[in-house]
Design a protein around this motif. Structure first.
Motif, mmCIF file in Angstrom:
data_model
loop_
_atom_site.group_PDB
_atom_site.id
_atom_site.type_symbol
_atom_site.label_atom_id
_atom_site.label_comp_id
_atom_site.label_asym_id
_atom_site.label_seq_id
_atom_site.Cartn_x
_atom_site.Cartn_y
_atom_site.Cartn_z
ATOM 1 N N ASN A 243 -0.060 -1.213 -0.503
ATOM 2 C CA ASN A 243 0.148 -0.440 -0.251
ATOM 3 C C ASN A 243 0.448 1.276 0.044
ATOM 4 O O ASN A 243 0.480 2.097 -0.889
ATOM 5 C CB ASN A 243 -0.964 0.139 1.579
ATOM 6 N N MET A 244 1.944 1.975 0.975
ATOM 7 C CA MET A 244 2.708 2.781 0.941
ATOM 8 C C MET A 244 3.331 2.972 -0.320
ATOM 9 O O MET A 244 3.536 3.654 -0.375
ATOM 10 C CB MET A 244 2.849 3.207 2.119
ATOM 11 N N PHE A 245 4.003 2.233 -0.264
ATOM 12 C CA PHE A 245 5.271 1.899 -1.794
ATOM 13 C C PHE A 245 4.570 1.930 -2.696
ATOM 14 O O PHE A 245 4.776 3.058 -3.624
ATOM 15 C CB PHE A 245 6.201 0.702 -1.688
ATOM 16 N N GLY A 246 3.451 1.745 -2.856
ATOM 17 C CA GLY A 246 2.853 1.906 -4.272
ATOM 18 C C GLY A 246 1.835 3.398 -4.127
ATOM 19 O O GLY A 246 1.789 4.548 -5.155
ATOM 20 N N ASP A 247 2.153 4.081 -2.826
ATOM 21 C CA ASP A 247 0.809 5.337 -3.260
ATOM 22 C C ASP A 247 1.999 6.422 -3.423
ATOM 23 O O ASP A 247 2.065 7.083 -4.305
ATOM 24 C CB ASP A 247 0.843 5.141 -1.089
ATOM 25 N N ILE A 248 3.623 6.214 -3.085
ATOM 26 C CA ILE A 248 4.212 7.202 -3.176
ATOM 27 C C ILE A 248 5.231 6.934 -4.815
ATOM 28 O O ILE A 248 5.069 7.114 -5.575
ATOM 29 C CB ILE A 248 5.295 6.604 -2.091
ATOM 30 N N LEU A 249 5.099 5.458 -5.092
ATOM 31 C CA LEU A 249 5.581 4.827 -6.071
ATOM 32 C C LEU A 249 4.421 5.073 -7.498
ATOM 33 O O LEU A 249 5.113 6.051 -8.712
ATOM 34 C CB LEU A 249 5.965 3.637 -6.925
ATOM 35 N N SER A 250 3.427 5.004 -7.375
ATOM 36 C CA SER A 250 2.488 5.430 -8.213
ATOM 37 C C SER A 250 2.669 7.874 -8.805
ATOM 38 O O SER A 250 2.258 7.308 -9.730
ATOM 39 C CB SER A 250 1.080 5.047 -7.712
ATOM 40 N N ASP A 251 2.463 7.790 -7.891
ATOM 41 C CA ASP A 251 2.546 9.726 -8.190
ATOM 42 C C ASP A 251 3.224 9.324 -8.826
ATOM 43 O O ASP A 251 3.563 10.665 -9.161
ATOM 44 C CB ASP A 251 2.501 10.129 -6.444
ATOM 45 N N GLU A 252 4.746 9.549 -8.312
ATOM 46 C CA GLU A 252 5.960 9.611 -9.068
ATOM 47 C C GLU A 252 5.634 8.536 -10.371
ATOM 48 O O GLU A 252 6.032 9.656 -11.449
ATOM 49 C CB GLU A 252 7.315 8.073 -8.631
ATOM 50 N N ALA A 253 5.497 7.802 -10.875
ATOM 51 C CA ALA A 253 5.155 7.206 -12.322
ATOM 52 C C ALA A 253 4.499 8.365 -13.266
ATOM 53 O O ALA A 253 4.335 8.248 -14.078
ATOM 54 C CB ALA A 253 4.868 5.727 -12.068
ATOM 55 N N SER A 254 3.450 8.503 -11.965
ATOM 56 C CA SER A 254 2.107 9.731 -13.268
ATOM 57 C C SER A 254 2.929 10.864 -13.697
ATOM 58 O O SER A 254 2.174 11.750 -14.341
ATOM 59 C CB SER A 254 1.643 9.541 -12.136
ATOM 60 N N MET A 255 3.991 11.375 -12.541
ATOM 61 C CA MET A 255 4.329 13.014 -12.920
ATOM 62 C C MET A 255 5.068 12.438 -13.906
ATOM 63 O O MET A 255 5.400 13.293 -14.633
ATOM 64 C CB MET A 255 5.408 13.184 -12.015
ATOM 65 N N LEU A 256 5.675 11.371 -14.459
ATOM 66 C CA LEU A 256 6.672 10.788 -15.653
ATOM 67 C C LEU A 256 5.980 11.076 -17.110
ATOM 68 O O LEU A 256 6.956 11.483 -17.929
ATOM 69 C CB LEU A 256 7.058 9.292 -15.796
ATOM 70 N N THR A 257 5.006 11.158 -17.070
ATOM 71 C CA THR A 257 4.235 11.524 -17.955
ATOM 72 C C THR A 257 4.173 12.967 -18.655
ATOM 73 O O THR A 257 4.093 13.953 -19.650
ATOM 74 C CB THR A 257 3.124 11.369 -18.174
ATOM 75 N N GLY A 258 4.006 13.697 -17.390
ATOM 76 C CA GLY A 258 3.518 15.102 -17.101
ATOM 77 C C GLY A 258 2.788 15.990 -17.689
ATOM 78 O O GLY A 258 2.000 16.866 -17.930
ATOM 79 N N SER A 259 1.419 14.406 -17.687
ATOM 80 C CA SER A 259 -0.203 14.860 -17.892
ATOM 81 C C SER A 259 -0.963 14.604 -17.059
ATOM 82 O O SER A 259 -1.205 13.366 -17.515
ATOM 83 C CB SER A 259 -0.866 14.790 -19.501
ATOM 84 N N ILE A 260 -1.288 15.246 -16.544
ATOM 85 C CA ILE A 260 -2.419 14.530 -14.816
ATOM 86 C C ILE A 260 -2.894 14.205 -15.345
ATOM 87 O O ILE A 260 -4.046 13.247 -15.351
ATOM 88 C CB ILE A 260 -1.837 15.010 -13.416
ATOM 89 N N GLY A 261 -3.948 14.809 -16.538
ATOM 90 C CA GLY A 261 -5.395 14.722 -17.598
ATOM 91 C C GLY A 261 -5.744 14.003 -18.368
ATOM 92 O O GLY A 261 -6.715 13.569 -18.614
ATOM 93 N N MET A 262 -4.704 12.718 -18.569
ATOM 94 C CA MET A 262 -4.398 11.964 -18.884
ATOM 95 C C MET A 262 -4.592 10.243 -18.476
ATOM 96 O O MET A 262 -4.748 9.967 -18.883
ATOM 97 C CB MET A 262 -3.159 12.020 -20.347
ATOM 98 N N MET A 263 -4.182 10.195 -16.760
ATOM 99 C CA MET A 263 -4.557 9.616 -16.503
ATOM 100 C C MET A 263 -5.385 8.348 -15.189
ATOM 101 O O MET A 263 -5.892 8.846 -14.948
ATOM 102 C CB MET A 263 -2.993 9.310 -15.257
ATOM 103 N N PRO A 264 -5.868 7.164 -16.411
ATOM 104 C CA PRO A 264 -6.692 6.348 -15.705
ATOM 105 C C PRO A 264 -6.562 5.629 -14.688
ATOM 106 O O PRO A 264 -5.403 5.117 -14.076
ATOM 107 C CB PRO A 264 -7.120 5.423 -16.487
#
Ligand code: NAD
Length: 356
Positions: A243-264
């Motif tokens: 849970n906690m590692f996933g919380d942090i890593l998934s936010d990090e990963a979502s920023m790799l694309t630079g477009s938060i509005g695109m991520m499902p």
């Protein structure tokens, strides 16, 4: 096929982006001969305003009797000072708990046309980014016993991080099955060099890996994974973690694309019912202006078709339609680039629907 969908638009831009996802689902229903029935439920601040609670019992019952739940976003400054027991976000936790949603799936995909939005250099993302994080959602330190006590004159706080073998096995199976549907590569992330829960995690994952010989399995430590996501994100296909590692890593990963509005994202139970939502919040700063990016919500609806309704072809059709619209240069304001055509939230939804 007939499906009953609980639709929870929520607050801020929620109603605007949900309307576009429903537009696309209607087109899918039309084209593939399905019938989608939508049951709308108030959630978050709008429900607090109407009923004094972030979700009513009737609303929860509609979610529980639906085939799946589609959510916009909840919350906003207007409700920030509500008492903790009726905070807008409480409703999300309640739905997750009631529907027993223990697996959170977050794909991170860099659309080739949006490569310049990524904060990473072109040579780093040369191989593209297309990974999916499977996060355990109902166990670990966020749900373990916690206390703050006075010991020898100073406050000492403790959070316990429990994980049972069955909880690990349950999320492990989701991850292996997901990897089987993608590129058959799974990285299990833990901190087995120091944490007892991680040692049990690793042992359980190894046992499961024997059942999935086609999946190329590996272990990684969470600190090293945080670095590798920035250094070489193309190496990953599916990542599974607690849970906690996933919380942090998934936010990090979502920023790799630079477009938060695109991520499902998808949150799944052991049955077929799930809750699908974009990863962003209610964006109160742009609410009501018809300029939000609806693609994260539209792609969440595609995930719903794939994971809850077993409609892989229809899901792919939506993903291809999004790809084509981006390829033709249409952009909402948040992903606007030079020489592209700026469109509103509703225009973007119509463009995707028309490509189906
Ligand atoms: P946010 O994701 O709502 O917004 C962050 C920034 O990204 C803002 O500038 C916003 O305009 C922009 N943005 C977000 N989605 C966008 C989209 N689809 N199109 C274009 N731009 C977009 O995060 P925040 O500002 O920290 O939170 C606002 C509210 O949302 C808070 O009340 C927070 O608690 C809530 N929230 C809800 C959820 C959820 O419902 N699952 C998740 C996160 C935050």
């Amino acid at each position: 096929m007939k499906k009953n969908i609980a639709v929870l638009p929520g607050d801020g831009i929620g109603p605007e982006i949900i309307a576009e996802a429903v537009k696309v689902l209607d087109k899918i229903a039309d084209k593939y001969g399905h019938e989608f029935e939508y049951n709308y439920v108030d959630i978050g601040g709008c429900s607090i305003d109407k009923y004094g609670v972030p979700i009513t019992n009737e609303g929860m019952e509609i979610c529980k009797s639906s085939d799946s739940v589609l959510l916009g976003a909840v919350g906003g400054p207007k409700w920030d000072n509500c008492p903790p027991e009726i905070r807008a976000e409480k409703a999300l936790l309640a739905v997750r708990k009631e529907l027993n949603l223990f697996a959170n799936l977050r794909p991170t995909k860099l659309f080739k046309y949006l490569a310049s939005s990524s904060p990473l250099k072109e040579e780093v993302i040369g191989g593209g980014i297309d990974l999916l994080i499977v996060r355990e959602l109902t166990g670990g330190v966020y749900f373990g016993a916690k206390k703050t006590e006075n010991i020898d004159g100073q406050l000492v706080a403790t959070d316990i991080m429990p994980y049972s073998e069955s909880e690990i096995e349950r999320i492990g199976r989701v991850a292996f099955e997901t990897a089987m549907k993608r590129n058959k590569k799974l990285t299990s992330v833990d901190k087995a060099n120091v944490l007892e829960t991680s040692r049990l995690w690793r042992k359980t994952m190894h046992r499961l890996s024997n059942e999935y010989p086609e999946v190329e399995y590996s272990d990684a430590l969470v600190d090293s994974t945080a670095m590798q996501l920035i250094k070489n994100p193309s190496q990953f296909d599916v990542i599974v973690t607690e849970n906690m590692f996933g919380d942090i890593l998934s936010d990090e990963a979502s920023m790799l694309t630079g477009s938060i509005g695109m991520m499902p994202s998808a949150s799944l139970s052991s049955g077929t019912r799930g809750m699908y939502e974009p990863i962003h919040g209610s964006a109160p700063d742009i609410a009501g202006l018809n300029i939000a990016n609806p693609l994260g919500t539209i792609l969440s609806a595609a995930m719903m078709l794939r994971y809850s309704f077993d409609m892989a072809e229809e899901a792919e059709a939506i993903e291809r339609a999004v790809d084509k619209v981006l390829d033709e240069g249409y952009r909402t304001g948040d992903i606007m680039q030079e020489n592209c055509k700026k469109v509103t939230c509703s225009e973007m939804g119509t463009l995707v629907a028309n490509k189906l």
